[in-house]
Enzyme design. Structure first.
Site, mmCIF file in Angstrom:
data_model
loop_
_atom_site.group_PDB
_atom_site.id
_atom_site.type_symbol
_atom_site.label_atom_id
_atom_site.label_comp_id
_atom_site.label_asym_id
_atom_site.label_seq_id
_atom_site.Cartn_x
_atom_site.Cartn_y
_atom_site.Cartn_z
ATOM 1 N N ASP A 58 48.468 -6.294 60.851
ATOM 2 C CA ASP A 58 47.799 -6.330 59.550
ATOM 3 C C ASP A 58 46.478 -7.083 59.639
ATOM 4 O OD1 ASP A 58 47.506 -5.832 56.880
ATOM 5 O OD2 ASP A 58 48.776 -7.485 56.212
ATOM 6 N N HIS A 75 39.560 -0.944 62.615
ATOM 7 C CA HIS A 75 40.642 -0.196 63.254
ATOM 8 C C HIS A 75 40.411 -0.057 64.759
ATOM 9 C CE1 HIS A 75 42.205 0.433 59.343
ATOM 10 N NE2 HIS A 75 41.338 1.350 58.979
ATOM 11 N N LEU A 169 58.197 -0.326 80.256
ATOM 12 C CA LEU A 169 58.040 -0.790 78.883
ATOM 13 C C LEU A 169 58.234 0.388 77.948
ATOM 14 C CD1 LEU A 169 57.112 -3.053 76.825
ATOM 15 C CD2 LEU A 169 54.823 -2.088 77.044
#
Length: 283
Positions: A58, A75, A169
């Site tokens: 956020d 972004h 991962l």
């Protein structure tokens, strides 16, 4: 906004933020991270790291506004922060990372911002496939894919298929995701099985319910051990509501684009300082 907040990439696409230390070389792809314990910063202990970390990313738009930049710049900066978090997770031995990239509620944002994000997701996923294959990263995308552009759906499927055998991962991007919707669709699926007499109501338990959630293919790590939220907000925002029942929560005022190695280290050290009892009292 959870990504109003960005997707992932790989070691070679990384651009360190101002809070990031000199990068640690990525371990060799395909094998278990070499000398994993030696790569850990001093405060961390390999035996008590969270296996699965979830992140509510956020603060991208606020980061951009504070610098007089358009939200798109925030972004893009958030993308770089996620790339760094992916790199550190793999290098330090975290087994799974789930990032809240775009919530179901984010569809109400301005059309131009939503279209930019959809394009960003598609571009980053496509550009990351080769690096994921080198580094042994398996990608999954969860959420309501029916609302995503067809080209993004195709790119996500291709990336999932290409990386499905990787094991270093597990990276999950939650795009158009809603924790409440996830629970509702699981209920509908079980109800349909009962209706079709495949299942009896009394057979339904937590494990059967969890198997219907979008996170169910996450092998042995469907639930996050640690959930991090950036930007000073103190809520889950409809993210992994069932799955985070016993997650340790860590909140930081750092905006997501500024989230770097020091911030991640602080969250992991905090996790290691906690005693997880899961409702059991130790005598």
């Amino acid at each position: 906004m959870p990504l109003s907040h960005s997707p992932a990439a790989t070691c070679q696409l990384l651009a360190p933020s101002r809070r990031t230390r000199l990068p640690t070389p990525c371990p060799r792809a395909g094998a278990a991270p070499a000398a994993e314990a030696a790569l850990l910063p001093a405060p961390l202990r390999a035996d008590s790291l969270p296996r699965h970390v979830a992140v509510v990313m956020d603060g991208n738009a606020r980061w951009a506004r504070a610098r007089g930049l358009p939200s798109a710049a925030g972004h893009e900066a958030g993308r770089r922060a996620l790339e760094e978090t992916v790199r550190l997770s793999r290098a330090w031995g975290v087994r799974a990372l789930t990032a809240f990239a775009f919530s179901h509620e984010n569809w109400s944002r301005p059309k131009v911002e939503v279209e930019f994000l959809m394009g960003l997701f598609e571009r980053v996923i496509h550009e990351s496939i080769a690096g994921f294959l080198r580094e042994g990263i398996r990608l999954r995308v969860i959420g309501d894919s029916s609302r995503l552009p067809v080209s993004l759906q195709k790119t996500a499927r291709e990336a999932e298929e290409a990386t499905r055998n990787n094991s270093q991962l597990d990276l999950t991007l939650a795009i158009s995701y809603s924790g409440r919707r996830d629970i509702v669709q699981a209920c509908r699926s079980l109800a349909q099985k009962v209706h079709d007499k495949v299942l009896r109501p009394e057979d339904i338990d937590e494990s059967l319910f969890a198997a219907e959630l979008e996170t169910s293919p996450a092998d042995e790590l469907p639930y996050p051990d640690l959930l991090i939220r950036t930007s000073g907000e103190l809520r889950l925002s409809n993210f992994l509501l069932w799955q985070s029942a016993y997650s340790e929560l860590f909140f930081t005022d750092t905006l997501w684009p500024d989230f770097g190695e020091d911030d991640y280290l602080e969250a992991l050290v905090s996790f290691q300082s906690r005693e997880r009892r899961f409702g059991v009292r130790k005598l």
